[in-house]
Design an enzyme around this catalytic site. Sequence first.
Site, PDB file in Angstrom:
ATOM      1  N   HIS A  79     -33.139  32.016   2.157  1.00 60.80           N
ATOM      2  CA  HIS A  79     -34.601  32.065   1.837  1.00 60.80           C
ATOM      3  C   HIS A  79     -35.391  30.958   2.702  1.00 60.80           C
ATOM      4  O   HIS A  79     -36.552  30.942   2.937  1.00 60.80           O
ATOM      5  CB  HIS A  79     -34.936  31.800   0.264  1.00 60.80           C
ATOM      6  N   ASP A 126     -27.766  34.068  -1.334  1.00 62.39           N
ATOM      7  CA  ASP A 126     -28.677  33.180  -0.830  1.00 62.39           C
ATOM      8  C   ASP A 126     -28.105  32.375   0.138  1.00 62.39           C
ATOM      9  O   ASP A 126     -28.445  30.840   0.371  1.00 62.39           O
ATOM     10  CB  ASP A 126     -29.398  32.281  -1.748  1.00 62.39           C
ATOM     11  N   SER A 151     -33.407  22.771  -0.301  1.00 62.07           N
ATOM     12  CA  SER A 151     -32.768  24.048  -0.188  1.00 62.07           C
ATOM     13  C   SER A 151     -31.939  24.203   1.206  1.00 62.07           C
ATOM     14  O   SER A 151     -32.338  24.009   2.215  1.00 62.07           O
ATOM     15  CB  SER A 151     -33.617  25.180  -0.043  1.00 62.07           C
TER      16      SER A 151
END
Length: 466
Positions: A97, A127, A200
């Site tokens: 992402h 992911d 992230s």
Amino acid sequence: MAAMVLLVQAVSAKAQPESFADLADKVSTSVVNITTSTVVAQGTGPGPMVPEGSPFEDFFREFQDRNRENGDRPRRSSALGSGFVISEDGYIVTNNHVIESADEIIIEFFEGAELEAKVIGTDPNTDIALLKVEADAPLDFVNFGDSDTARMGDWVMAMGNPLGQGFSVSAGIVSQRGRALSGAYDDYIQTDAAINRGNSGGPLFNMAGEVIGVNTAILSPNGGSIGIGFSMASNVVTKVVDQLKEFGETRRGWLGVRIQDVTEDVAEAIGLEEVAGALVTDVPDGPAKDAGMKSGDVIMSFDGQDVKDTRGLVRQVGNTSVGKAVRVVVFREGKTQTLKVTLGRREEAEGAVPAAMPGDKPDEKAPVEKEVLGMKLSPLTDELREQLDLDGKAEGLVVRDLGEMSEAYEKGLRAGDLITEAGQQKVKTAADLEARIADAKEAGRKSLLLLVRRAGDPRFVALSLE
């Protein structure tokens, strides 16, 4: 007493690291900040509303005219994230992402150097994304550790680019392992190390400086860290990264079954001593069907490993090589049986919808309702097939009505459901069902296992016979 207090203090001091500085120094040059850029088409949008005749009318008209001239001109949107280098030749791991839909990906290293990266492959299911940069000299990199050895309470350290502040370190412990959020292959480490937006894709280190997780998500009511962060376990990530590096995509094993968890009442209904395994509800065309697997089988072991539940089986199958012949032990009709299944590829099977196979329609008969196990049931007719959008080969008993206080209702059955099997044998009439009830009682069973279909989706339900 004083000596005991000193001993407790000494043990406590030993359990807590004096500093994370040495660990941070050791791994920091392998952690990167990631900036992505995406071209976004810019529309004109609604203009400002001003009263007619207002002194601002001419001003806003000129403003709108300028916007129309530039309205279709694209603009760039930027996003920030983190990552880490896993090889001296420039492979970098991050979250999918972070780089999804990006036109440009810039990697910033700890010393300040910047390089443009290209995408090698991505896996939205976990992911994870694998990037590559071309550097003039070998890069510092970090190794993956074994996430299965991490214990609840172990110290961990996260590094990344929280809220765009640049290289930052946070520390905490492993709060729990084996967390699932929404994906079939989820295996998250929960940690209270501060993780925020921008973290992230960054690494979660153990005290040996090994990456045991990729920081992916937080649970937060306000968008900031409240001490509940999730890192995808390294033992999942390494398999994905290896496939992305080799193929540019994932290639997961595919068994070809629909499954549900075994519950206590289901285990009792089929004579299974332990509440474990994965109950097969349907076997469409595929590897399992070719190997002789049947609806109602309970998968107890896969490729030499015990199957605890459906989630565990999905991960086991997905982590097995495509084309590998594996032994699958199933529980069927009171005993175990071993099947040899050659796995297909999950990505090829996903989205494939088997064609309906119309059959000859039986002669229409008026449905005869009968109440069994707290449900009003009737045989399947052409009219009911049409109402329930079933194909011509569908067979079974239709639930016409049931009380909201009944056990069947409590366990999820509803009017319109189709009961196709009872006691792992097909049923077409109420007499068939009553015969299965009698067989179960004679065998000393306290419940009967029903295979129920709704909108084509099968599941097993165990109903009490007492």
